[in-house]
Scaffold this active site. Sequence first.
Site, PDB file in Angstrom:
ATOM      1  N   TYR A 121       0.849  -1.181   0.000  1.00 45.29           N
ATOM      2  CA  TYR A 121       0.000   0.000   0.000  1.00 45.29           C
ATOM      3  C   TYR A 121       0.894   1.243   0.000  1.00 45.29           C
ATOM      4  CZ  TYR A 121      -3.134   3.602   1.773  1.00 45.29           C
ATOM      5  OH  TYR A 121      -3.835   4.757   1.933  1.00 45.29           O
ATOM      6  N   HIS A 159      -4.824   5.138  -2.498  1.00 46.17           N
ATOM      7  CA  HIS A 159      -6.041   5.938  -2.563  1.00 46.17           C
ATOM      8  C   HIS A 159      -5.777   7.280  -3.211  1.00 46.17           C
ATOM      9  CE1 HIS A 159      -7.110   3.365   1.095  1.00 46.17           C
ATOM     10  NE2 HIS A 159      -8.004   3.063   0.157  1.00 46.17           N
TER      11      HIS A 159
END
Lengths: 208, 907
Positions: A121, A159
């Site tokens: 991530y 994101h």
Amino acid sequence: MGASRGISISLDGVRDKNVMQLKKLNTALFPVRYNDKYYADALASGEFTKLILGFWFYELGNGGLRIEPCLSLDYDINCSLGVLWILGLCFYVLRSYYSDICVGSIACRLEKKECGAVRVYIMTLGVLAPYRGLGIGTKLLNHVLDLCSKQNIAEIYLHVQTNNEDAINFYKKFGFEITDTIQNYYTNITPPDCYVLTKYIGQPQSKK
Amino acid sequence: MGASLPPKEANLFKLIVKSYETKQYKKGLKAADAILKKFPDHGETLSMKGLTLNCMDRKSEAYELVRLGLKNDLKSHVCWHVYGLLYRSDREYREAIKCYRNALKIDPDNIEILRDLSLLQAQMRDLTGFVETRQQLLTLKPNHRMNWIGFAVAHHLNSNGAKAIEILEAYEGTLEDDYPPENERCEHGEMLLYKISLLEECGFIERAYEELRKKEFKIVDKLTLKEQLVSLFVKLNHLEEGEKLYRALLSMNPDNYRYYEGLQKCVGLFSEDGLYSPDEIDQLDALYKSIGQEYHWSSAVKRIPLDFLQGEKFREAADNYIRPLLTKGVPSLFSDLSPLYDHPCKADILEQLILELEHSVRTTGGYPGRGKKKSPRQHLCGLCFYWLRDFMLVQHYDRRGLYDTALTKIDEAMEHTPTVIDLYSVKGRILKHAGDLEAAAALADEARCMDLADRYINSECVKRMLQADQVALAEKTAVLFTKDGDQHNNLHDMQCMWYELASGESYFRQGDLGRALKKFLAVEKHYADITEDQFDFHSYCLRKMTLRAYVEMLKFQDRLHSHVYFRKAASGAIRCYIKLYDSPSKSAAEEEDEMSRLPPSQKKKMRQKQRKAEARAKKEAEGKNEETSASGVSKSGKRHVKPVDPDPHGEKLLQVEDPLLEATKYLKLLQKNSPDSLETHLLSFEVNMRKQKILLAFQAVKQLLRLDAENPDSHRCLIRFFHKVSSMAAPVTDTDKLISSVLEAERPSFSQLHGKSLIETNISFLEKHKDSLIHRAAAAEMLFVLKPDKKAEAIKLIEDSNNILVSTSEAIVPVRKWRLKDCIAVHKLLGTVLVDCDAASRWKLRCAEYFPCSTYFEGRSSSAFSKSSEHHISRNSENGGANYTADENAGSLASNGKLEAFQNLAI
């Protein structure tokens, strides 16, 4: 890359001795202030897992660019902690400077999925404004992508705020795709929604 | 040795000596005890046993035994020699010399004792004794090279260079023609160079030159040979040859400033003060240009012309000098140019130049006058030295005293690239200059945190903390870079003098005289150690023949105490003692007395406070003890345990009987070694006025006027002295009469006082310097001293001072003339000497305008003014922490977005 002539860019890991530089970068780059725990975690886990970030040196020949990874990554992927951080500081160096200036950074963490697979991530990626457009962001991202393929990590995601087209385009160039939309992800900024951008490594890339 | 013993014991005695020499002390001790069993009174054995024990760290026993041995056998040179060795090991050289002399009375030809004695004499600079001893050694052993050389050096040191040359020549006469053998060529070459430099020193230039030419092939050090030769050329006025040789030397090292200076001398273009006629400047310019073409890589050849060039030519040269270094990003560029700011016109030109460069880079991304085309490289450089140029500009403004502008500029640079550590250090320095020491320390600490592995930044931070009187914090920070476990003491062992001086000054400012004294005296101790360190070289250098370096080292040691750090330490210690004398620490009875005068409620409070403080101190001490005992256990493997400092706060240092006597000790060193420093005589004046030593104080006044009659402090001392003399009672005793007659006779020699009263003198001093703040303040203070009833007039004198704007050319922002430290001094004067609170606070308000950053005057931009800002920051970070999981990506996209935009451009 014409723009890189005469400069070299090197990567260094975050250590307790220079963590303040990361703080300064983050303060300048992001509208968010990270608390001390963020940095303490970054350091503690890095040490615990003996994570050594390779020190790369881009030597510039006559027009050519040579990349030399000096150290390879060596860590235990099945460590009990389950979370690994990869933090990189990017130093922008003009030849013959006595001291390097830190101008960008990337921070990632490794996550273990329920099925046991590991994915990466990307938490933050940023370059100081005056030093953008020199391919530094690309280098930082490529560095992480490279590590992933070496470690056989298949998935990498992040994101992005839904209105940030530039960022979305940037990631798409590297083969990221929108895989999900989360409503009301952010609390303090509008629009509050975000996309999840994911890249599956080892699969044929749709865009280059 | 050991002659009075039977054969078996005699052999044992030899064993002791041998064991001592080979450091097998236990074996020696055993043998000694074996002899003493049979002959308990044998003096030489007792002495040797003592000497052996001395090496085993049993000092008191050692002295006892050696003295006993000597008492039993006063006629033994061995006993005296041992006694001397014992003293020598404790650095008691004068005593040791006495012992050796006694030993030599008994055995005048003992080579070993003579040699030891000569070393001590060299160390103590007993030069006539040194010559004698060396002569004796040479007579005894003339076939020894070292004895010849030693004798020559002794004469040289005793300022008899001609004799030294004779000896060296006689020594050469004893050598074979094919001397030196292959393995001694270096030593012989050194000897020859030493001889030539001696000839030069004695003024025999012709002879030196001939000697050099004759022995040229025997000298190994060719570079020194050339340098020696060229110096002789200049002295012989063979300038053409000198020029040639200097050019040859430059081809070897085109960055040696001394060669350039020499070359200028040879071509007749040299002046000590650096001032030249326009014609000479043209010639010099041409000279440097031609050399520069040959050695384009030399930076000296480009830098030196900046010193003598003027006007337009200076501008051009400076421009050419700065540009490549700026492109390269040389961080020391500003320090390099800094001396040029002493010339006002050059400072103006530099300012224009830097502003022009900045403007051009900001608007076009390249240097001015390079056309509109900009290559990507230029663009990049523009980016990269953006901060550096700002950096340069910032330091420029700082140097000119425009702190506001400097601060705005540096904030811009920090916004541009917040990760450049130097920006923080420089901002700290500016704030220090602007008078905000606390903020300066905080910034230095921020810089330090950005690279914890950098000792320089760490040290700079420590210095700033000490300047801001944060001693405890500074100590902790400094210790980060000392060896583990050694902690604070390590700084002392490393002779870290800047640290000790700065923390001494800080303690002094805070009124902690004991600790301050401790630090200052520690520095003084370092200098004693440095003097001590030369001892080993007396034998080593003669053996190795590094004679020129040896003599130079001795000369350096002779003026060691004139070093600026010693001066600072000594004057710091003297100031401490003066303060101690003026306000001696209160005795217990006095304190009790004070307490009884307080009302009961306050008394109770005070008692409670004291008790609390005591308890805290006790707790701390216990904690420390535990620490030391813990570390003591872990280090128990090590043999040597460091002794604990019995007086860590310097309390014992405060309990001196006569502080002024102590002060005089250091004052004498200052007077001997720094007679040209104003401070020396100011301190001497202060000390001697307190000691009522009128003539010595008078001497100090004379010295002050000799050094700088226009200095306000000199003026103060002059007026105070004669004011005091005039107020003294009529002389009664003979000495008093003598003193007053001396003063009577000397008074006319002061031109300032010719036919004037002190008041008139003061007025004429004021008239002469009426535009200078510090001079006005001095005059006002003296007016008050002379006529206490004219206080209002004195205060008006100060308040009427004008802070003039100084501007040298139109393009430049004018600078105010007053300096911060002078204004602070004036404020203290108003508050403590003239004792007028209103005037002091008026002054403070006025200065707060001039120095907005100053914490002393509580200016509006200083950290003393806005303490609340810190709260804001800490609250913010808490907020940030609360929602960081959700927000962490918001940032990443923001930056990525812009990055993307740039990349499109590049493609």
